[in-house]
Design an enzyme around this catalytic site. Structure first.
Site, PDB file in Angstrom:
ATOM      1  N   LYS A  85     -56.072  -0.373  26.119  1.00 42.49           N
ATOM      2  CA  LYS A  85     -57.004  -0.637  27.674  1.00 42.49           C
ATOM      3  C   LYS A  85     -55.857  -0.265  28.312  1.00 42.49           C
ATOM      4  O   LYS A  85     -54.471  -0.911  27.994  1.00 42.49           O
ATOM      5  CB  LYS A  85     -57.401  -2.197  27.497  1.00 42.49           C
ATOM      6  CG  LYS A  85     -56.178  -2.770  27.545  1.00 42.49           C
ATOM      7  CD  LYS A  85     -56.654  -4.627  27.521  1.00 42.49           C
ATOM      8  CE  LYS A  85     -57.415  -4.805  27.562  1.00 42.49           C
ATOM      9  NZ  LYS A  85     -57.550  -7.068  26.987  1.00 42.49           N
TER      10      LYS A  85
ATOM     11  N   LYS B  33     -64.562  -1.821  21.439  1.00 43.67           N
ATOM     12  CA  LYS B  33     -64.198  -3.008  22.291  1.00 43.67           C
ATOM     13  C   LYS B  33     -65.773  -3.344  23.811  1.00 43.67           C
ATOM     14  O   LYS B  33     -65.034  -2.546  24.641  1.00 43.67           O
ATOM     15  CB  LYS B  33     -63.740  -3.740  22.829  1.00 43.67           C
ATOM     16  CG  LYS B  33     -62.827  -4.351  20.994  1.00 43.67           C
ATOM     17  CD  LYS B  33     -60.956  -4.658  21.538  1.00 43.67           C
ATOM     18  CE  LYS B  33     -61.119  -5.642  22.665  1.00 43.67           C
ATOM     19  NZ  LYS B  33     -59.673  -6.375  22.679  1.00 43.67           N
TER      20      LYS B  33
END
Length: 230
Positions: free
Chosen positions: A25, A87
Site C-alpha cells: 500500500k 484488499k
C-alpha cells in the site's frame, strides 16, 4: 504479523525482519492507499526472485462504495499482479452490501476491510460471512485519531473476531497498532494483525525500522508480553 510496505526495498526488509504477511500500500494516500499496478507487480516479482514465498496482499486504494465499477476494475488490475489477496475497504452504509456481493463474484481472492472509525456494522459483517471471502479485516481510516482500540470497544472487536472465525474465514485487525496493544491483540487472538506505524522510524509515512520490526516480531512470535501500565 502483517507489515505494510510501499517498495521492493521495504518488502525485503519486512520479509527478512519477521513478517508473516507482506501488504502492499501507499501510506501517504490514506488507510488503504493504492500503489501503481507496475509497482505491485515489481514487488511481487522481487520477493519471488529472492525465494520469499510469504503471502502478499495489496490494496486497491480508497474508493467510495458508490464507485462499484471502479472498484471492480481496480480489483482486476491488482489481482492480475500475482498477489495472493486483494484488499478492498468497506465503508458503512447500504451501498456496502451491493459491493460485497459483487466482490464475492470476482475471479480474485478478495479480503474486505471494514473501516471501523465509527464502529463495526455487525449486520454488514454477518452478510460478508455468508459469502466466499478467504478473510475479513477491521481497520481504521484516520490514523491520527488513535488506534483501532480507541475507535471500537474491545467487546465489539471480540464479537467481530468470534463471528468471522465461526464462519471459517481468517480474521485480521489493524489500525495504528503499537507495541502497547500486543496484550489486547493476544487476548483477542486474531489470525493476523496489521502494522505500519509501529515499525517505522517515525510516523507511518517514513521508512521501516529494522530494529522495531525485529522487536515486534520477537514479541508476537514467542516472547511473553506484559500488559502496559495503566
Amino acid at each position: 504479523m502483517l507489515v505494510s510496505v510501499r517498495s521492493v526495498d521495504e518488502a525485503l526488509v519486512a520479509a527478512r525482519g519477521g513478517a508473516d504477511f507482506i501488504d502492499l500500500k501507499e501510506p501517504s494516500d490514506g488507510a488503504l492507499g493504492g500503489l501503481p499496478v507496475a509497482t505491485i507487480g515489481a514487488i511481487v516479482s522481487a520477493l519471488r526472485a529472492h525465494g520469499i514465498g510469504l503471502p502478499v496482499s495489496a490494496t486497491i486504494g480508497d474508493l467510495p462504495m458508490q464507485a462499484l465499477d471502479g472498484i471492480l476494475a481496480q480489483v482486476d488490475a491488482v489481482g492480475g499482479c500475482g498477489v495472493d489477496y486483494v484488499k478492498v475497504g468497506i465503508e458503512r452504509g447500504p451501498g456496502a452490501f451491493v459491493v460485497l456481493d459483487a466482490l464475492s463474484a470476482c475471479d480474485w481472492p478478495v479480503v474486505p476491510v471494514f473501516i471501523a472509525d465509527h464502529g463495526i456494522d455487525a449486520a454488514l459483517v454477518a452478510h460478508a460471512c455468508t459469502l466466499g471471502f478467504p478473510a475479513l479485516m477491521a481497520d481504521t481510516a484516520d490514523k491520527l485519531a488513535g488506534s483501532l482500540f480507541d475507535a471500537v470497544p474491545t467487546a465489539d472487536l471480540r464479537a467481530f473476531v468470534a463471528r468471522v472465525r465461526a464462519s471459517g474465514r481468517l480474521v485480521g485487525l489493524a489500525g495504528a497498532l503499537r507495541m502497547a496493544h500486543l496484550p489486547l491483540l493476544q487476548s483477542l487472538a486474531p489470525d493476523f494483525a496489521g502494522f505500519r506505524s509501529a515499525v517505522c522510524i517515525a510516523d507511518r509515512k517514513t521508512a521501516l525500522c529494522p530494529e522495531r520490526l525485529a522487536a515486534l516480531a520477537a514479541s508476537l512470535h514467542g516472547e511473553a508480553v506484559e500488559p502496559a501500565a495503566a
